[in-house]
Write a protein that holds these residues in place. Structure first.
Motif, short mmCIF file in Angstrom:
data_model
loop_
_atom_site.label_atom_id
_atom_site.label_comp_id
_atom_site.label_asym_id
_atom_site.label_seq_id
_atom_site.Cartn_x
_atom_site.Cartn_y
_atom_site.Cartn_z
N VAL A 227 0.84 -1.20 0.00
CA VAL A 227 0.00 0.00 0.00
C VAL A 227 0.88 1.25 0.00
O VAL A 227 0.63 2.21 -0.75
CB VAL A 227 -0.94 0.00 1.22
N LEU A 228 1.92 1.25 0.82
CA LEU A 228 2.82 2.41 0.88
C LEU A 228 3.55 2.63 -0.44
O LEU A 228 3.68 3.77 -0.90
CB LEU A 228 3.85 2.20 2.00
N ARG A 229 4.03 1.56 -1.04
CA ARG A 229 4.75 1.71 -2.31
C ARG A 229 3.83 2.26 -3.40
O ARG A 229 4.27 3.02 -4.27
CB ARG A 229 5.34 0.36 -2.73
N LEU A 230 2.56 1.86 -3.39
CA LEU A 230 1.61 2.40 -4.37
C LEU A 230 1.35 3.88 -4.10
O LEU A 230 1.25 4.68 -5.04
CB LEU A 230 0.29 1.62 -4.30
N ALA A 231 1.24 4.26 -2.81
CA ALA A 231 1.04 5.67 -2.48
C ALA A 231 2.23 6.51 -2.93
O ALA A 231 2.06 7.63 -3.43
CB ALA A 231 0.82 5.82 -0.98
N GLU A 232 3.44 5.98 -2.76
CA GLU A 232 4.65 6.69 -3.22
C GLU A 232 4.59 6.98 -4.71
O GLU A 232 5.08 8.02 -5.17
CB GLU A 232 5.89 5.84 -2.93
N ARG A 233 3.97 6.09 -5.45
CA ARG A 233 3.94 6.21 -6.92
C ARG A 233 2.71 6.97 -7.41
O ARG A 233 2.44 7.01 -8.61
CB ARG A 233 4.00 4.82 -7.54
N GLY A 234 1.96 7.55 -6.48
CA GLY A 234 0.82 8.38 -6.87
C GLY A 234 -0.42 7.62 -7.25
O GLY A 234 -1.30 8.17 -7.92
N ALA A 235 -0.54 6.34 -6.80
CA ALA A 235 -1.71 5.55 -7.17
C ALA A 235 -2.95 5.97 -6.40
O ALA A 235 -4.07 5.62 -6.79
CB ALA A 235 -1.44 4.07 -6.93
N GLY A 236 -2.78 6.70 -5.31
CA GLY A 236 -3.92 7.13 -4.52
C GLY A 236 -3.51 7.50 -3.11
O GLY A 236 -2.31 7.53 -2.78
N VAL A 237 -4.50 7.80 -2.28
CA VAL A 237 -4.27 8.14 -0.88
C VAL A 237 -4.40 6.86 -0.05
O VAL A 237 -5.44 6.18 -0.10
CB VAL A 237 -5.28 9.19 -0.39
N ALA A 238 -3.36 6.51 0.70
CA ALA A 238 -3.38 5.29 1.50
C ALA A 238 -4.01 5.56 2.86
O ALA A 238 -3.74 6.59 3.48
CB ALA A 238 -1.96 4.75 1.67
N VAL A 239 -4.85 4.64 3.31
CA VAL A 239 -5.40 4.70 4.66
C VAL A 239 -4.74 3.58 5.46
O VAL A 239 -4.95 2.40 5.17
CB VAL A 239 -6.93 4.54 4.66
N LEU A 240 -3.95 3.96 6.44
CA LEU A 240 -3.19 3.00 7.24
C LEU A 240 -3.12 3.49 8.68
O LEU A 240 -3.69 4.52 9.03
CB LEU A 240 -1.77 2.83 6.68
N SER A 241 -2.40 2.76 9.52
CA SER A 241 -2.10 3.24 10.86
C SER A 241 -0.82 4.06 10.81
O SER A 241 0.06 3.82 9.98
CB SER A 241 -1.93 2.06 11.82
N ALA A 242 -0.70 5.03 11.72
CA ALA A 242 0.45 5.95 11.68
C ALA A 242 1.77 5.21 11.79
O ALA A 242 2.76 5.57 11.14
CB ALA A 242 0.31 6.97 12.81
N SER A 243 1.81 4.15 12.60
CA SER A 243 3.07 3.44 12.83
C SER A 243 3.55 2.67 11.61
O SER A 243 4.71 2.27 11.55
CB SER A 243 2.92 2.49 14.01
N SER A 244 2.69 2.46 10.63
CA SER A 244 3.09 1.68 9.46
C SER A 244 3.78 2.55 8.41
O SER A 244 4.33 2.02 7.45
CB SER A 244 1.86 1.02 8.83
N VAL A 245 3.77 3.86 8.58
CA VAL A 245 4.32 4.76 7.56
C VAL A 245 5.84 4.74 7.62
O VAL A 245 6.44 5.01 8.66
CB VAL A 245 3.79 6.19 7.74
#
Length: 295
Positions: A227-245
Motif C-alpha cells: 500500500v505504501l509503495r503504491l502511495a509513493e507512486r501516486g496511485a492514490g491516498v493510502a489509509v493506514l495506521s500511523a506506525s506503518s508509515v
C-alpha cells in the motif's frame, strides 16, 4: 474413569459430533466412541444422545460437562506448573498471523522461541483476521495475532497490544498534504487500503459509516508495505495506521474524525491452558507491548 475419557466427551460436545471430535483430536472415531461409552458405563448414566451424525447432551451430560471441563483445566494447569519448574516446556503451537505481517518484534519473538525451546513444535499460518479468529474459535489454531476494530470477540480471550487511529498517507506536496484531514476529504480521491477482513479496513469502514460516508476503496492490498509503495507512486491516498508509515517522501496526515481505532491483539480460546501456548503468548505480548505496528 480416565482423563482421556473426559477429554473425548468434552470434545464431542464442543464439536457436535464424534466425527468432528475425532478430526480435532487426531484419534479414530471408533476409539472416541468406545471410550465415551466406557465412561457412561462407569458412571451409570447416558451422557450423550446419538442422533444420526450429531450428538447432544442428556440432562446427566449437562450436569457432568462443566465438572469434566474443570477437571481438564485443572490437569492442564498442573502440567503447566510442572513444566515451568522443569524449565522444559514442550508441546505443539499452531500460530496464526495477519496477512503481510512484517512486524520485527513479532518475528523476533517467534524466531527466539525456536532457538530457546526446541521441544516446542511451532507452525505458522497466515490469513486475514476474520479467518484467523474463526480458526482459533474452532480449535484449528492455538494462538493468533489479529487485527480488529472496536470491541474484541467475546468468544475469545484477546490481549490488545496495539491501539491507534487511522491516518491518510500521501506523498509530500500532495493536495492533501496538510496538518490534518477529515474523512470527507478523501471522497474525491482514489483510496488505497488493506483488504477486507483486516482490522484496519474495518476501522476505516466503521468510521465512514458513523459519519454517513461511503467507505469506498479503489485498490485493496494484503500487505501494508505494498500500500505504501503504491502511495509513493501516486496511485492514490493510502489509509493506514500511523506506525506503518515508512519511507522518504511520504506524510502521515491525522484523520481527526475517524472514531474507530485499529487494533492488534493476541487471541486464544478462553479454555486454552497449554504451557507452550502460554509461553509464546507471554513472549509475544512482551515483545509487542513496546512496539507500534500496523494493524
Amino acid at each position: 474413569m480416565e482423563i482421556h475419557q473426559l477429554r473425548y466427551f468434552a470434545a464431542v460436545v464442543d464439536e457436535g459430533s464424534f466425527t468432528a471430535a475425532a478430526g480435532r483430536l487426531h484419534v479414530s472415531q471408533s476409539g472416541i466412541s468406545t471410550q465415551v461409552a466406557k465412561l457412561e458405563r462407569e458412571l451409570g448414566q447416558q451422557l450423550l444422545v446419538r442422533s444420526g451424525r450429531r450428538a447432544r447432551l442428556t440432562p446427566a451430560g449437562e450436569a457432568v460437562l462443566p465438572l469434566a471441563k474443570n477437571a481438564l483445566a485443572t490437569l492442564d494447569a498442573i502440567q503447566h506448573t510442572a513444566a515451568e519448574f522443569a524449565e522444559a516446556v514442550r508441546g505443539r503451537v499452531r500460530l496464526g498471523m495477519i496477512m503481510g505481517c512484517s512486524i520485527p518484534p513479532f518475528l523476533d519473538a517467534v524466531a527466539e522461541l525456536g532457538r530457546t525451546h526446541p521441544g516446542i513444535d511451532l507452525s505458522l499460518h497466515e490469513g486475514h483476521s476474520d479467518r484467523l479468529q474463526a480458526q482459533v474459535r474452532s480449535g484449528g489454531l492455538d494462538l493468533a495475532l489479529i487485527g480488529f476494530a472496536g470491541d474484541a470477540d467475546p468468544d475469545l480471550d484477546v490481549d490488545v497490544v496495539v491501539d491507534e487511529r487511522i491516518v491518510a498517507v500521501v506523498p509530500v506536496g500532495h493536495p492533501l498534504d496538510r496538518h490534518e484531514l477529515k474523512l470527507a476529504d478523501l471522497q474525491g480521491e482514489k483510496v488505497l487500503c488493506l483488504s477486507p477482513g483486516t482490522g484496519l479496513r474495518a476501522a476505516y469502514e466503521d468510521s465512514c459509516r458513523r459519519l454517513g460516508l461511503d467507505p469506498r476503496v479503489d485498490i485493496d492490498v494484503s500487505s501494508p508495505l505494498a500500500v505504501l509503495r503504491l502511495a509513493e507512486r501516486g496511485a492514490g491516498v493510502a489509509v493506514l495506521s500511523a506506525s506503518s508509515v515508512q519511507g522518504a517522501g511520504l506524510r502521515a496526515v491525522p484523520i481527526t474524525d475517524a472514531a474507530t481505532y485499529a487494533r492488534l491483539g493476541l487471541a486464544t480460546r478462553h479454555d486454552q491452558h497449554s504451557p507452550a501456548v502460554r509461553l509464546l503468548r507471554d513472549k509475544l505480548r512482551t515483545a509487542l507491548a513496546g512496539s507500534r505496528a500496523p494493524a
